[in-house]
Design a protein around this motif. Structure first.
Motif, PDB file in Angstrom:
ATOM      1  N   TRP A   1       0.833  -1.210   0.000  1.00 13.50           N
ATOM      2  CA  TRP A   1       0.000   0.000   0.000  1.00 13.50           C
ATOM      3  C   TRP A   1       0.859   1.248   0.000  1.00 13.50           C
ATOM      4  CZ3 TRP A   1      -4.623  -1.534  -1.204  1.00 13.50           C
ATOM      5  CH2 TRP A   1      -5.084  -2.775  -0.770  1.00 13.50           C
TER       6      TRP A   1
ATOM      7  N   ILE B   1      -5.579   2.324  -5.157  1.00 12.16           N
ATOM      8  CA  ILE B   1      -5.829   1.775  -3.822  1.00 12.16           C
ATOM      9  C   ILE B   1      -7.307   1.481  -3.641  1.00 12.16           C
ATOM     10  CG2 ILE B   1      -5.777   2.316  -1.352  1.00 12.16           C
ATOM     11  CD1 ILE B   1      -3.185   3.879  -1.885  1.00 12.16           C
TER      12      ILE B   1
ATOM     13  N   ILE C   1      -4.613   3.489   5.662  1.00 11.37           N
ATOM     14  CA  ILE C   1      -3.831   3.242   4.448  1.00 11.37           C
ATOM     15  C   ILE C   1      -3.291   4.563   3.928  1.00 11.37           C
ATOM     16  CG2 ILE C   1      -3.853   2.281   2.125  1.00 11.37           C
ATOM     17  CD1 ILE C   1      -6.333   0.679   2.935  1.00 11.37           C
TER      18      ILE C   1
ATOM     19  N   LYS D   1      -4.602   6.849   0.524  1.00 12.64           N
ATOM     20  CA  LYS D   1      -5.827   6.192   0.049  1.00 12.64           C
ATOM     21  C   LYS D   1      -6.868   7.159  -0.512  1.00 12.64           C
ATOM     22  CE  LYS D   1      -8.403   5.969   4.433  1.00 12.64           C
ATOM     23  NZ  LYS D   1      -9.059   5.056   5.390  1.00 12.64           N
TER      24      LYS D   1
END
Length: 238
Positions: free
Chosen positions: A109, A118, A202, A205
């Protein structure tokens, strides 16, 4: 009944783990299959659905999709209490499957800077944002799946052959209709992981695409219900 509910949970977990997993493998940075392409994704999703149905199909209806559950509820094939339990189990399975994909690809990620890639590892997004066309595409996808499942009940299939046919349909839709919207075909498969995308920590993201989320969440349901009613009516003419 408990075993059937657990089957819907486990099957949807496997479906999302393998299906979203093949997307993540294609779009996340520094995987061994980065940029493998749409063909890989379409085949991977077909196999993911087939495997998921194989695993739980002998002790659960293996709907693994709230659109199908609601379609059969409208047709009077499922009682409302069981339908509700199936839908909850499917959403929970999809959410846990998304978490499993996140954990499996954990170091990748941070290697991915494009927020749209993502999000693609969790939920769908249209190639061109055009709401009525996107909705129609998802409705077509849900309708085809509903018709196939209903049609399969009229054939004497060898044990274990049904999941292969369903997997082929998922691949066919992926190749022919899927490139416009990403062919969610399943509210739990899209909305459950989208929720986890919003919650998980994340890097890079971006947003979770909530302005579009209603289309994959409802389009397949509308398609499945209409197709189910029309197909059942056609069968009365047989």
């Amino acid at each position: 009944m408990t075993l059937q509910i657990l089957g819907e949970f486990l099957g949807t977990f496997i479906l999302v783990l393998l299906g979203n997993g093949v997307v993540a493998a294609n779009v996340l940075g520094k995987t061994k299959s980065e940029n493998a392409g749409w063909v890989t994704i379409a085949i991977g999703w077909g196999l993911a659905v087939a495997v998921a149905v194989w695993v739980v199909g002998f002790f659960s209806p293996a709907y693994l999709n709230p659109a199908l559950v609601i379609g059969f509820l409208v047709l009077g094939k499922i009682k409302i209490g069981l339908a509700f339990a199936f839908i909850v189990a499917e959403f929970l399975g999809a959410m846990l499957g998304a978490v499993a994909v996140w954990l499996h690809y954990y170091p990748h990620w941070e290697e991915t800077k494009d927020s749209s890639l993502i999000l693609a590892s969790f939920a769908t997004a249209p190639a061109i944002r055009y709401s009525w066309s996107n909705f129609l595409g998802e409705a077509f996808d849900g309708a085809l799946l509903m018709i196939l499942i209903m049609a399969m009940g009229h054939y004497r299939l060898e044990g274990g052959f049904g999941p292969i046919i369903v997997g082929f349909l998922i691949m066919a839709v992926g190749f022919s209709l899927g490139p416009t919207t990403g062919y969610a075909m399943n509210p739990a498969r899209d909305l459950g992981p989208r929720i986890m995308h919003a919650l998980l920590p994340i890097k890079n993201k971006g947003t979770s695409g909530w302005g579009y989320a209603w289309i994959p969440a409802t389009g397949s349901i509308v398609g499945a219900v209409i197709a189910g009613l029309l197909y059942q009516w056609m069968l009365t003419l047989h």
